[in-house]
Design a protein around this motif. Structure first.
Motif, PDB file in Angstrom:
ATOM      1  N   ASP A 363      61.586  85.760  50.610  1.00  0.00           N
ATOM      2  CA  ASP A 363      60.335  85.046  50.359  1.00  0.00           C
ATOM      3  C   ASP A 363      59.756  85.586  49.037  1.00  0.00           C
ATOM      4  N   LYS A 364      59.928  84.814  47.971  1.00  0.00           N
ATOM      5  CA  LYS A 364      59.530  85.318  46.650  1.00  0.00           C
ATOM      6  C   LYS A 364      58.016  85.525  46.550  1.00  0.00           C
ATOM      7  N   GLY A 365      57.254  84.681  47.238  1.00  0.00           N
ATOM      8  CA  GLY A 365      55.797  84.843  47.222  1.00  0.00           C
ATOM      9  C   GLY A 365      55.408  86.167  47.862  1.00  0.00           C
ATOM     10  N   ALA A 366      56.048  86.476  48.992  1.00  0.00           N
ATOM     11  CA  ALA A 366      55.745  87.734  49.687  1.00  0.00           C
ATOM     12  C   ALA A 366      56.181  88.918  48.833  1.00  0.00           C
ATOM     13  N   LEU A 367      57.277  88.749  48.118  1.00  0.00           N
ATOM     14  CA  LEU A 367      57.756  89.824  47.246  1.00  0.00           C
ATOM     15  C   LEU A 367      56.750  90.080  46.119  1.00  0.00           C
TER      16      LEU A 367
END
Ligand code: 6PG
Length: 488
Positions: A363-367
């Motif tokens: 999950d790039k947003g969470a990263l």
């Protein structure tokens, strides 16, 4: 030296390896209320930690490895904090021999993600969980709140996650730790983090050299410029420490410290891995690549010695009026910001390609969310990246998403001016220049790659596709009239 013999099953978690990072991580865990077992191959380090910090919180020290493992509550969690490489394998073997099914070994070093994939498989065959966790934030971060990127089984995160979230940095109350994905996913994203770190540091260095050449400014004056930039969209840890570094005066000579440091940048290898992996995945990470090569060029002493005195036919940067100087500073700032956008956009592309190749659901947003505090690349900017990926998790190109697209377009004229001025003046700015080239490549409707394809077909019958028809084609270049064949 004290011999430590702990009670069995009294510790919530353990740390094997008490160098500065390991000791600080152990102190952070203990300070947060976790009874923390500690062990080091050389007992003097355990002794020292307990002597200097034993009063801070609940440590469970051991002098023998068997006691260290026995002191952990089941399912046991042991963090390895040793030099990445063969030492990690050796420690894993020792721990595995003493552990039971369901126990968890955690590697918090900067390990290569393919080693982590191999180790996770090895551990799973023995009924153990293996977590490869990227930890960023340096020594202070480890002690007061790093950004943590754990990979491994979801079950291991259930046991470990709450502890890691408790000791990590927070941003707006949100912990800078989240489950990244299976096996090597955590170390993969940490590797790319470090690659971005290389690019971030290099663009700052390029801005510094331009300001020095263009303005004839002293390091202290440039420190003031960076400090002012840190109040705006460039706000970040690396800009902040750059201002501090540039203000530092050498006590023995009174000269700016930066002028006394040998200009050969070192590396431990994570930037190199990011570039090697990007090449394997066929993802252009030009900003990270140029930043890594720039370190290499700075350290290539034989080549640099041989190149001294070559005439660059340059015209010095002369910026005279106050107005022109202010405009130049703003151009450099915008060029830096635009290049930074390229570095992050490419880094996230590599993460997407890695996730697809290795089957990770990252999950790039969470990263981006867990990089907003604690880690070395922490920056105000990451808040926008988080929002961009939250709005569209499948974003194909960060640079083309808002607010980055508009900001890049606004900064592009400055980037063009700076790249051309630097080229004429002979000031090397490889990441600025390659970032502009990358931007022009991805926005181009047509690239000269068509010619490359034709050349490949000419000398190697490598075939090409046509814009006007489906299929695979080859021209019989050696035959009269050069007829074209359809091969597929
Ligand atoms: C971090 C840093 C950390 C370390 C780098 C330095 O995120 O905390 O990236 O991992 O400082 O390994 O890397 P180089 O020695 O390669 O510059």
């Amino acid at each position: 030296m004290t011999t430590f013999v702990p009670e069995a099953s009294t510790a919530d978690i353990g740390v094997y390896g008490l160098g500065v990072m390991g000791a600080n991580l152990a102190r952070n865990l203990a300070r947060n209320g976790y009874a923390t077992a500690v062990f080091n191959r050389t007992p003097a380090r355990t002794d020292r930690l307990i002597r200097e910090h034993g009063g801070e919180a609940a440590f469970v020290p051991s002098s023998a490895l068997e006691d260290f493992v026995a002191s952990l509550r089941a399912p046991r969690v042991a963090i390895i904090m040793v030099q990445a490489g063969p030492a990690t394998d050796a420690v894993m073997e020792q721990l595995a021999a003493l552990m039971d099914e369901g126990d968890i070994i955690v590697d918090c070093g900067n390990s290569l993600f393919t080693d982590t994939i191999r180790r996770e498989k090895w551990a799973a065959e023995r009924g153990l969980h293996f977590v490869g966790a990227g930890v960023s934030g340096g020594e202070e971060g480890a002690l007061w709140g790093p950004s943590i990127m754990p990979g491994g089984t979801p079950a291991s995160y259930e046991r470990l996650g709450p502890m890691f979230e408790a000791i990590s940095a927070t941003y707006d109350g949100v912990p800078c730790c989240t489950y990244i994905g299976a096996n090597g996913a955590g170390h993969f994203v940490k590797m790319v983090h470090n690659g971005i770190e290389y690019a971030d540091m290099q663009v700052i260095a390029e801005a510094y050299t331009l300001l020095r050449e263009g303005l004839g400014a002293t390091p202290a004056q440039i420190a003031d410029i960076f400090a002012a930039w840190n109040q705006g969209e460039l706000n970040s840890y690396l800009i902040e420490i750059t201002a501090e570094v540039l203000r530092q005066v050498d006590a023995s000579t009174g000269a700016p410290l930066v002028d006394l440091i040998v200009d050969a940048a070192s590396q431990k290898g994570t930037g190199k891995w990011t570039v090697q992996t990007a090449l394997d995945l066929a993802v252009p990470v030009t900003a990270i690549g140029e930043a890594t090569f720039a370190r290499g060029a700075s350290s290539g002493s034989a080549q640099r010695a041989a190149g001294q005195g070559l005439d660059g036919n340059t015209a010095p940067l002369v910026i005279e009026t106050d107005e022109a100087r202010a405009a130049f500073v703003e151009d450099v700032r915008r060029a830096l910001f635009a290049s930074k956008i390229v570095a992050y956009s490419q880094g996230f592309d590599e993460i997407g390609a890695g996730a697809a190749e290795y089957g990770w659901d990252i999950d790039k947003g969470a990263l981006a969310r867990i990089w907003r505090a604690g880690c070395i690349i922490r920056a105000a900017f990451l808040d926008d990246i988080t929002r961009a990926y939250e709005a569209d998790p499948a974003l194909p190109l960060l640079l083309a998403a808002e607010p980055f697209a508009t900001r890049f377009e606004e900064c592009a004229p400055a980037l063009r001016r700076i790249v051309s001025q630097a080229a004429l003046a002979g000031v090397p700015i490889p990441v600025f220049a390659s970032s502009l080239a990358y931007f022009d490549q991805i926005r181009a409707t047509r690239l000269p790659a068509a010619l490359i394809q034709a050349q490949r077909d000419f000398f190697g019958s490598h075939t090409y596709r046509r814009v006007d028809r489906e299929g695979i084609f080859h021209t019989l270049w050696a035959e009269p009239g050069r007829p074209e064949e359809q091969w597929g």
